[in-house]
Design a protein around this motif. Structure first.
Motif, PDB file in Angstrom:
ATOM      1  N   THR A 390      -0.832 -10.855  -2.126  1.00 47.83           N
ATOM      2  CA  THR A 390      -0.009 -10.648  -0.937  1.00 47.83           C
ATOM      3  C   THR A 390      -0.562  -9.433  -0.207  1.00 47.83           C
ATOM      4  O   THR A 390      -0.708  -8.360  -0.806  1.00 47.83           O
ATOM      5  CB  THR A 390       1.462 -10.406  -1.306  1.00 47.83           C
ATOM      6  OG1 THR A 390       1.995 -11.567  -1.936  1.00 47.83           O
ATOM      7  CG2 THR A 390       2.281 -10.107  -0.058  1.00 47.83           C
ATOM      8  N   THR A 391      -0.887  -9.608   1.042  1.00 48.84           N
ATOM      9  CA  THR A 391      -1.391  -8.505   1.854  1.00 48.84           C
ATOM     10  C   THR A 391      -0.490  -8.333   3.070  1.00 48.84           C
ATOM     11  O   THR A 391       0.255  -9.236   3.442  1.00 48.84           O
ATOM     12  CB  THR A 391      -2.837  -8.751   2.314  1.00 48.84           C
ATOM     13  OG1 THR A 391      -2.881  -9.936   3.135  1.00 48.84           O
ATOM     14  CG2 THR A 391      -3.780  -8.922   1.140  1.00 48.84           C
ATOM     15  N   TYR A 392      -0.568  -7.154   3.667  1.00 47.77           N
ATOM     16  CA  TYR A 392       0.163  -6.943   4.910  1.00 47.77           C
ATOM     17  C   TYR A 392      -0.795  -6.387   5.960  1.00 47.77           C
ATOM     18  O   TYR A 392      -1.767  -5.682   5.647  1.00 47.77           O
ATOM     19  CB  TYR A 392       1.366  -6.016   4.721  1.00 47.77           C
ATOM     20  CG  TYR A 392       1.037  -4.602   4.291  1.00 47.77           C
ATOM     21  CD1 TYR A 392       0.862  -3.580   5.220  1.00 47.77           C
ATOM     22  CD2 TYR A 392       0.928  -4.276   2.938  1.00 47.77           C
ATOM     23  CE1 TYR A 392       0.572  -2.287   4.824  1.00 47.77           C
ATOM     24  CE2 TYR A 392       0.642  -2.993   2.526  1.00 47.77           C
ATOM     25  CZ  TYR A 392       0.470  -1.993   3.486  1.00 47.77           C
ATOM     26  OH  TYR A 392       0.182  -0.716   3.080  1.00 47.77           O
ATOM     27  N   ILE A 393      -0.517  -6.721   7.199  1.00 47.01           N
ATOM     28  CA  ILE A 393      -1.378  -6.315   8.304  1.00 47.01           C
ATOM     29  C   ILE A 393      -1.044  -4.884   8.696  1.00 47.01           C
ATOM     30  O   ILE A 393       0.120  -4.545   8.923  1.00 47.01           O
ATOM     31  CB  ILE A 393      -1.214  -7.276   9.487  1.00 47.01           C
ATOM     32  CG1 ILE A 393      -1.745  -8.658   9.085  1.00 47.01           C
ATOM     33  CG2 ILE A 393      -1.942  -6.765  10.718  1.00 47.01           C
ATOM     34  CD1 ILE A 393      -1.429  -9.755  10.049  1.00 47.01           C
ATOM     35  N   SER A 394      -2.054  -4.050   8.743  1.00 48.92           N
ATOM     36  CA  SER A 394      -1.848  -2.628   9.000  1.00 48.92           C
ATOM     37  C   SER A 394      -2.852  -2.126  10.020  1.00 48.92           C
ATOM     38  O   SER A 394      -4.063  -2.355   9.883  1.00 48.92           O
ATOM     39  CB  SER A 394      -1.989  -1.820   7.707  1.00 48.92           C
ATOM     40  OG  SER A 394      -1.968  -0.428   7.972  1.00 48.92           O
ATOM     41  N   ASN A 395      -2.352  -1.413  11.021  1.00 49.22           N
ATOM     42  CA  ASN A 395      -3.231  -0.808  12.012  1.00 49.22           C
ATOM     43  C   ASN A 395      -4.026   0.358  11.437  1.00 49.22           C
ATOM     44  O   ASN A 395      -4.902   0.899  12.116  1.00 49.22           O
ATOM     45  CB  ASN A 395      -2.422  -0.332  13.222  1.00 49.22           C
ATOM     46  CG  ASN A 395      -1.907  -1.489  14.051  1.00 49.22           C
ATOM     47  OD1 ASN A 395      -2.485  -2.577  14.041  1.00 49.22           O
ATOM     48  ND2 ASN A 395      -0.817  -1.278  14.762  1.00 49.22           N
ATOM     49  N   LEU A 396      -3.716   0.766  10.212  1.00 48.59           N
ATOM     50  CA  LEU A 396      -4.478   1.831   9.565  1.00 48.59           C
ATOM     51  C   LEU A 396      -5.666   1.295   8.776  1.00 48.59           C
ATOM     52  O   LEU A 396      -6.408   2.060   8.179  1.00 48.59           O
ATOM     53  CB  LEU A 396      -3.573   2.632   8.623  1.00 48.59           C
ATOM     54  CG  LEU A 396      -2.418   3.404   9.294  1.00 48.59           C
ATOM     55  CD1 LEU A 396      -1.624   4.155   8.250  1.00 48.59           C
ATOM     56  CD2 LEU A 396      -2.960   4.358  10.348  1.00 48.59           C
ATOM     57  N   SER A 397      -5.841  -0.033   8.780  1.00 49.65           N
ATOM     58  CA  SER A 397      -6.950  -0.632   8.045  1.00 49.65           C
ATOM     59  C   SER A 397      -7.904  -1.334   9.012  1.00 49.65           C
ATOM     60  O   SER A 397      -7.474  -2.091   9.875  1.00 49.65           O
ATOM     61  CB  SER A 397      -6.435  -1.648   7.022  1.00 49.65           C
ATOM     62  OG  SER A 397      -7.503  -2.311   6.383  1.00 49.65           O
TER      63      SER A 397
END
Length: 456
Positions: A390-397
Motif C-alpha cells: 500500500t502506497t500513498y501519493i506524496s508531494n514530498l516524493s
C-alpha cells in the motif's frame, strides 16, 4: 530571394492527450503521447511520487476505504484473504481477525457502510463468501439475517442493497435489499428483491447517483428510488446500449455526472444518456484495453486537483496500471503509469507531515512551504498493489517507492503555417529540475535526435 523570418509564440502545453488524429493536425498545446505529468496553474510539472505505508500484505491488495464510526477514522485495506486497518499509534497495519476469504484475484471485493442500530458498520463481500461486518473494534463477524452472497453491495438511505446474487442461487440480474434500517433482516418488513431482466445480461456495477441507486449492466443503466407502495423500490432504465464493464471504475463527479469504463472507453452518465468523454482518447483505450482483465479497472476522485483517475489494464497489464486522469473542470485528459496498481481510495492522514520527512535536498522539493496536503486531516490518495503493498501519493516524493519516475511530454508535429520550405533557427525551452532531456524528430516520432540534455 527574400527570406521571411517567423517567430512562434510561447506555448503552454496544457491541452492534454489527443490520440485521435495525426500529429500535424493537433492543437499546438496538445500532445499525441504523454506520461506522468501534471498541470499546476498552467505549468507542466512532473507528477508526485509515492511512499509505502507499512508492511505489505502477503497477497494482492484488493480494496481500500476510509471507515468513520463515532468520530473515529479507520483507514482499512482488504487483501485476498485478510482485512487490516492502519494503527496510527503503532504506525503499522493491524489485522482484523476473521475467517479468511476463499475467493481468487478474479473475484472482486466490494464494501458498503450501512447503519445498524443507528451506527455505521463496515460490510465486505467478495461474491463467494458470506458477507462480513466490522464495528471498528474486535473481529469481524458474519452479517446476520442470512443475507445473500452478492458481487456488489451499496448503502442507500436506510437500506443495504445487494446486486448480482451468487452462492448457489445465482441470479445475476437481481437487486435485493434489507429491511428498513436493518441490514441483518432480509426476509421480513420492507426487505425485497427485483430482477432487472428487461434487456438481459448480468448486473456489472452498483453505485449512488444523486438521490438514486445506479445499477449498471454492460448495455444499460437503471436508476432506482424508493416509492410509497409495497414495491418499496422502483427501477427505471435510462441509458440504453451502454453501462460499465468494471464496477470499481464508477466514480461520481462534483459536476453531478458519473464517469465509468464501458467496453468502448470512458463514458459519462448525466442521468439520461452516457456519451463518451469529451477528450478524444477513447480510441486509444478501446484499441489497447486488455479485455480479459478490464473488469479490474478502478477509479478514484481526487478533488484537490479537480481530477478523476481511472486505472485501466492496457496491453498485457492485468491490473489498472495505466491511469487516465480526467479533469472534470477543463475536460482535459492526461495519463500516468502506476506500477502494479490494483485499487485506489482516499483517507485522511492523521498527522501533519514535516519537512524532515522530505527525501533529497531542498531544491529537489516540488511542494510549497505551506501546502495544505502536508497538514493533518487532509485526504491522501492511497494505492493498493497486486504485490500486497500500500502506497500513498506524496508531494514530498519524487519517485515511486524509491523507483525513478519516467515522465515525458511529446509535442505535435510542427510545420510552416503556409506549407512552404523552411528552416528552424531556434527553439527555446524554459525548465527547471534535476534532469531534463530534449529530443527532436523529423520523421513523425520514428526516430529522435538529442537537442540537449541536463546538465546543460
Amino acid at each position: 530571394m527574400a527570406v521571411t523570418l517567423q517567430k512562434k509564440g510561447s506555448l503552454l502545453l496544457i491541452e492534454g492527450l489527443d490520440a485521435s488524429k495525426p500529429g500535424e493536425y493537433l492543437s499546438d498545446s496538445a500532445s499525441p503521447t504523454t506520461q506522468n505529468f501534471f498541470v499546476d496553474r498552467a505549468i507542466l510539472t512532473k507528477r508526485a511520487g509515492t511512499i509505502e505505508l507499512g508492511d505489505p500484505l502477503s497477497n494482492e491488495c484488493m480494496l481500500g476505504v476510509e471507515f468513520v464510526r463515532e468520530g473515529t477514522n479507520y483507514n482499512v485495506r482488504v487483501g485476498l484473504t485478510k482485512i487490516q486497518y492502519y494503527d496510527t499509534g503503532s504506525t503499522a497495519w493491524s489485522n482484523i481477525g476473521h475467517t479468511d476469504f476463499t475467493g481468487t484475484t478474479s473475484d472482486l471485493f466490494d464494501i458498503a457502510i450501512p447503519l445498524l442500530s443507528g451506527k455505521q458498520i463496515l460490510v465486505v463481500t467478495n461474491g463467494v463468501d458470506a458477507m462480513r461486518k466490522w464495528t471498528g473494534t474486535g473481529n469481524t463477524t458474519a452479517l446476520g439475517g442470512s443475507p445473500p452472497i452478492a458481487k456488489f453491495i451499496q448503502e442507500y438511505q436506510t437500506y443495504l442493497v445487494a446486486a448480482n446474487v451468487q452462492g448457489g442461487t445465482d441470479v445475476d440480474t437481481r437487486v435485493q435489499w434489507s429491511n428498513t434500517a436493518d441490514p441483518e433482516n432480509w426476509t421480513t418488513g420492507n426487505a425485497g428483491t427485483r430482477d432487472l431482466v428487461e434487456d438481459g445480461g448480468a448486473i456489472t456495477g452498483l453505485n449512488i447517483f444523486g438521490n438514486n441507486l445506479a445499477v449498471h449492466k454492460l448495455t444499460s443503466i437503471y436508476l432506482g428510488y424508493l416509492v410509497s407502495t409495497s414495491a418499496i423500490f422502483r427501477f427505471e432504465r435510462k441509458a440504453t446500449g451502454v453501462g460499465t464493464c468494471a464496477h470499481n471504475s464508477i466514480v461520481n463527479l462534483p459536476t453531478g455526472e458519473q464517469i465509468f469504463l464501458a467496453t468502448d472507453g470512458l463514458r459519462i452518465f448525466n442521468g439520461l444518456t452516457a456519451p463518451g468523454i469529451d477528450s478524444p482518447i477513447n480510441d486509444e483505450i478501446r484499441d489497447g484495453i486488455n479485455v480479459a482483465y478490464r473488469f479490474k479497472a478502478w477509479g478514484v476522485l481526487v478533488k484537490e486537483v479537480d481530477e478523476v483517475w481511472i486505472g485501466i489494464p492496457i496491453g498485457s497489464q492485468t491490473s489498472g496500471e495505466t491511469v487516465y486522469k480526467f479533469n472534470y473542470v477543463t475536460r482535459k485528459l492526461y495519463k500516468d503509469t502506476r506500477s502494479l496498481a490494483n485499487f485506489s481510495w482516499q483517507a485522511a492522514q492523521s498527522n501533519s507531515i514535516t519537512w524532515d520527512a522530505a527525501v533529497g535536498t531542498w531544491d529537489e522539493q516540488i511542494d510549497r512551504w505551506d501546502e495544505t496536503s502536508l497538514t493533518s486531516l487532509t485526504a491522501l490518495t492511497y494505492l493498493g498493489h497486486t504485490d500486497g503493498k500500500t502506497t500513498y501519493i506524496s508531494n514530498l516524493s519524487s519517485s515511486d517507492d524509491g523507483i525513478a519516475i519516467d515522465a515525458f511530454w511529446e509535442t505535435k508535429d510542427f510545420e510552416s503555417e503556409d506549407k512552404r520550405l523552411c528552416r528552424w533557427e531556434q527553439v527555446e525551452l524554459w525548465a527547471k529540475g534535476g534532469t531534463v532531456d530534449v529530443d527532436y524528430s523529423t520523421d513523425e516520432g520514428a526516430s529522435w535526435t538529442a537537442a540537449y540534455a541536463s546538465p546543460y
